[in-house]
Design a protein around this motif. Structure first.
Motif, PDB file in Angstrom:
ATOM      1  N   GLY A  34      12.683  -4.251 -50.432  1.00 10.78           N
ATOM      2  CA  GLY A  34      12.104  -3.919 -51.726  1.00 10.78           C
ATOM      3  C   GLY A  34      10.663  -3.445 -51.653  1.00 10.78           C
ATOM      4  O   GLY A  34      10.112  -3.004 -52.658  1.00 10.78           O
ATOM      5  N   PHE A  35      10.029  -3.527 -50.484  1.00 14.28           N
ATOM      6  CA  PHE A  35       8.664  -3.050 -50.320  1.00 14.28           C
ATOM      7  C   PHE A  35       8.646  -1.529 -50.329  1.00 14.28           C
ATOM      8  O   PHE A  35       9.494  -0.892 -49.709  1.00 14.28           O
ATOM      9  N   GLN A  36       7.656  -0.955 -51.027  1.00 15.91           N
ATOM     10  CA  GLN A  36       7.494   0.497 -51.041  1.00 15.91           C
ATOM     11  C   GLN A  36       6.200   0.956 -50.394  1.00 15.91           C
ATOM     12  O   GLN A  36       6.210   1.853 -49.556  1.00 15.91           O
ATOM     13  N   SER A  37       5.075   0.363 -50.792  1.00 15.48           N
ATOM     14  CA  SER A  37       3.792   0.781 -50.218  1.00 15.48           C
ATOM     15  C   SER A  37       2.722  -0.265 -50.527  1.00 15.48           C
ATOM     16  O   SER A  37       2.893  -1.102 -51.410  1.00 15.48           O
ATOM     17  N   ILE A  38       1.612  -0.166 -49.789  1.00  8.76           N
ATOM     18  CA  ILE A  38       0.476  -1.066 -50.005  1.00  8.76           C
ATOM     19  C   ILE A  38      -0.815  -0.257 -49.912  1.00  8.76           C
ATOM     20  O   ILE A  38      -0.919   0.662 -49.098  1.00  8.76           O
ATOM     21  N   GLU A  39      -1.759  -0.605 -50.777  1.00 10.06           N
ATOM     22  CA  GLU A  39      -3.111  -0.064 -50.729  1.00 10.06           C
ATOM     23  C   GLU A  39      -4.075  -1.223 -50.854  1.00 10.06           C
ATOM     24  O   GLU A  39      -3.847  -2.146 -51.637  1.00 10.06           O
ATOM     25  N   VAL A  40      -5.152  -1.165 -50.096  1.00  9.89           N
ATOM     26  CA  VAL A  40      -6.248  -2.127 -50.223  1.00  9.89           C
ATOM     27  C   VAL A  40      -7.518  -1.298 -50.284  1.00  9.89           C
ATOM     28  O   VAL A  40      -7.856  -0.609 -49.325  1.00  9.89           O
ATOM     29  N   ARG A  41      -8.208  -1.343 -51.419  1.00  9.55           N
ATOM     30  CA  ARG A  41      -9.379  -0.497 -51.652  1.00  9.55           C
ATOM     31  C   ARG A  41     -10.625  -1.348 -51.853  1.00  9.55           C
ATOM     32  O   ARG A  41     -10.617  -2.267 -52.676  1.00  9.55           O
ATOM     33  N   PRO A  42     -11.695  -1.022 -51.132  1.00  7.00           N
ATOM     34  CA  PRO A  42     -12.948  -1.746 -51.352  1.00  7.00           C
ATOM     35  C   PRO A  42     -13.613  -1.286 -52.643  1.00  7.00           C
ATOM     36  O   PRO A  42     -13.527  -0.115 -53.022  1.00  7.00           O
ATOM     37  N   SER A  43     -14.282  -2.211 -53.299  1.00  8.99           N
ATOM     38  CA  SER A  43     -15.041  -1.880 -54.505  1.00  8.99           C
ATOM     39  C   SER A  43     -16.247  -1.031 -54.130  1.00  8.99           C
ATOM     40  O   SER A  43     -16.881  -1.272 -53.098  1.00  8.99           O
ATOM     41  N   VAL A  44     -16.576  -0.063 -54.980  1.00  9.50           N
ATOM     42  CA  VAL A  44     -17.794   0.717 -54.771  1.00  9.50           C
ATOM     43  C   VAL A  44     -18.987   0.043 -55.436  1.00  9.50           C
ATOM     44  O   VAL A  44     -20.127   0.430 -55.198  1.00  9.50           O
ATOM     45  N   ASP A  45     -18.738  -0.962 -56.258  1.00 12.90           N
ATOM     46  CA  ASP A  45     -19.795  -1.633 -57.012  1.00 12.90           C
ATOM     47  C   ASP A  45     -20.115  -3.045 -56.543  1.00 12.90           C
ATOM     48  O   ASP A  45     -21.195  -3.554 -56.826  1.00 12.90           O
ATOM     49  N   SER A  46     -19.168  -3.677 -55.880  1.00 15.13           N
ATOM     50  CA  SER A  46     -19.336  -5.094 -55.562  1.00 15.13           C
ATOM     51  C   SER A  46     -18.942  -5.353 -54.103  1.00 15.13           C
ATOM     52  O   SER A  46     -17.782  -5.153 -53.721  1.00 15.13           O
ATOM     53  N   LEU A  47     -19.902  -5.780 -53.316  1.00 21.34           N
ATOM     54  CA  LEU A  47     -19.667  -6.072 -51.910  1.00 21.34           C
ATOM     55  C   LEU A  47     -18.627  -7.178 -51.758  1.00 21.34           C
ATOM     56  O   LEU A  47     -18.619  -8.147 -52.526  1.00 21.34           O
ATOM     57  N   ASP A  48     -17.759  -7.015 -50.803  1.00 23.05           N
ATOM     58  CA  ASP A  48     -16.746  -8.022 -50.460  1.00 23.05           C
ATOM     59  C   ASP A  48     -15.649  -8.183 -51.504  1.00 23.05           C
ATOM     60  O   ASP A  48     -14.939  -9.190 -51.510  1.00 23.05           O
ATOM     61  N   LEU A  49     -15.476  -7.197 -52.389  1.00 20.69           N
ATOM     62  CA  LEU A  49     -14.394  -7.217 -53.377  1.00 20.69           C
ATOM     63  C   LEU A  49     -13.415  -6.089 -53.057  1.00 20.69           C
ATOM     64  O   LEU A  49     -13.832  -4.951 -52.796  1.00 20.69           O
ATOM     65  N   TYR A  50     -12.124  -6.409 -53.083  1.00 19.36           N
ATOM     66  CA  TYR A  50     -11.071  -5.449 -52.749  1.00 19.36           C
ATOM     67  C   TYR A  50      -9.982  -5.486 -53.820  1.00 19.36           C
ATOM     68  O   TYR A  50      -9.692  -6.540 -54.378  1.00 19.36           O
ATOM     69  N   LEU A  51      -9.385  -4.327 -54.035  1.00 17.39           N
ATOM     70  CA  LEU A  51      -8.244  -4.205 -54.935  1.00 17.39           C
ATOM     71  C   LEU A  51      -6.991  -4.059 -54.086  1.00 17.39           C
ATOM     72  O   LEU A  51      -6.899  -3.160 -53.244  1.00 17.39           O
ATOM     73  N   LEU A  52      -6.043  -4.955 -54.294  1.00 13.96           N
ATOM     74  CA  LEU A  52      -4.750  -4.908 -53.614  1.00 13.96           C
ATOM     75  C   LEU A  52      -3.721  -4.346 -54.581  1.00 13.96           C
ATOM     76  O   LEU A  52      -3.584  -4.855 -55.704  1.00 13.96           O
ATOM     77  N   LEU A  53      -3.013  -3.315 -54.156  1.00 16.92           N
ATOM     78  CA  LEU A  53      -1.928  -2.722 -54.930  1.00 16.92           C
ATOM     79  C   LEU A  53      -0.711  -2.618 -54.018  1.00 16.92           C
ATOM     80  O   LEU A  53      -0.771  -1.954 -52.977  1.00 16.92           O
ATOM     81  N   VAL A  54       0.370  -3.273 -54.404  1.00 15.38           N
ATOM     82  CA  VAL A  54       1.604  -3.207 -53.628  1.00 15.38           C
ATOM     83  C   VAL A  54       2.719  -2.743 -54.556  1.00 15.38           C
ATOM     84  O   VAL A  54       2.901  -3.310 -55.638  1.00 15.38           O
TER      85      VAL A  54
END
Length: 98
Positions: A34-54
Motif C-alpha cells: 500500500g506504500f506509494q511514496s515518501i517525502e521529507v522536507r526541511p522547513s525554510v523558516d525553522s531549524l530542525d523542523l521537517y515535514l513528512l508526507l507519505v
C-alpha cells in the motif's frame, strides 16, 4: 489514495544524524503493502523542523499494515529518539481540485 502528514521537530543539533537515519529508514517503509511514496522536507523558516508526507493506498495500509510490521519496530528504533515532542499523524484524502 491518502496522504499521511506529520511535522517532525528534531532535537536541536541532531538534524544531520536524523537525515542519515531517515535515509536508512526509507527502505523499511518503501517495501510495505500500500506504500506509494515518501517525502521529507526541511522547513525554510525553522531549524530542525521537517515535514513528512507519505502516500498510501489507504489509511489501513499505514495504521494496520506498516505500524504492525517488524519493519516499523526498526523505523521507530532509528527515528523516534530524534523527536521532541513526538509528532502526531494526520491523514488527508483526495484533492478537491482536479
Amino acid at each position: 489514495m491518502i496522504i499521511e502528514q506529520a511535522l517532525l521537530q528534531v532535537k536541536a543539533g541532531q538534524s544531520d544524524q536524523f537525515v542519515a537515519a531517515m535515509r536508512k529508514a526509507k527502505s523499511l517503509i518503501s517495501v510495505q503493502s500500500g506504500f506509494q511514496s515518501i517525502e521529507v522536507r526541511p522547513s525554510v523558516d525553522s531549524l530542525d523542523l521537517y515535514l513528512l508526507l507519505v502516500k498510501w493506498d489507504n489509511v489501513e495500509s499505514h495504521r494496520d499494515g506498516f505500524r504492525q510490521s517488524p519493519e516499523y519496530k526498526e523505523w521507530r528504533a532509528l527515528l523516534h529518539d530524534f523527536y521532541d515532542p513526538m509528532p502526531s499523524v494526520t491523514y488527508f484524502g483526495e484533492t478537491i481540485f482536479s
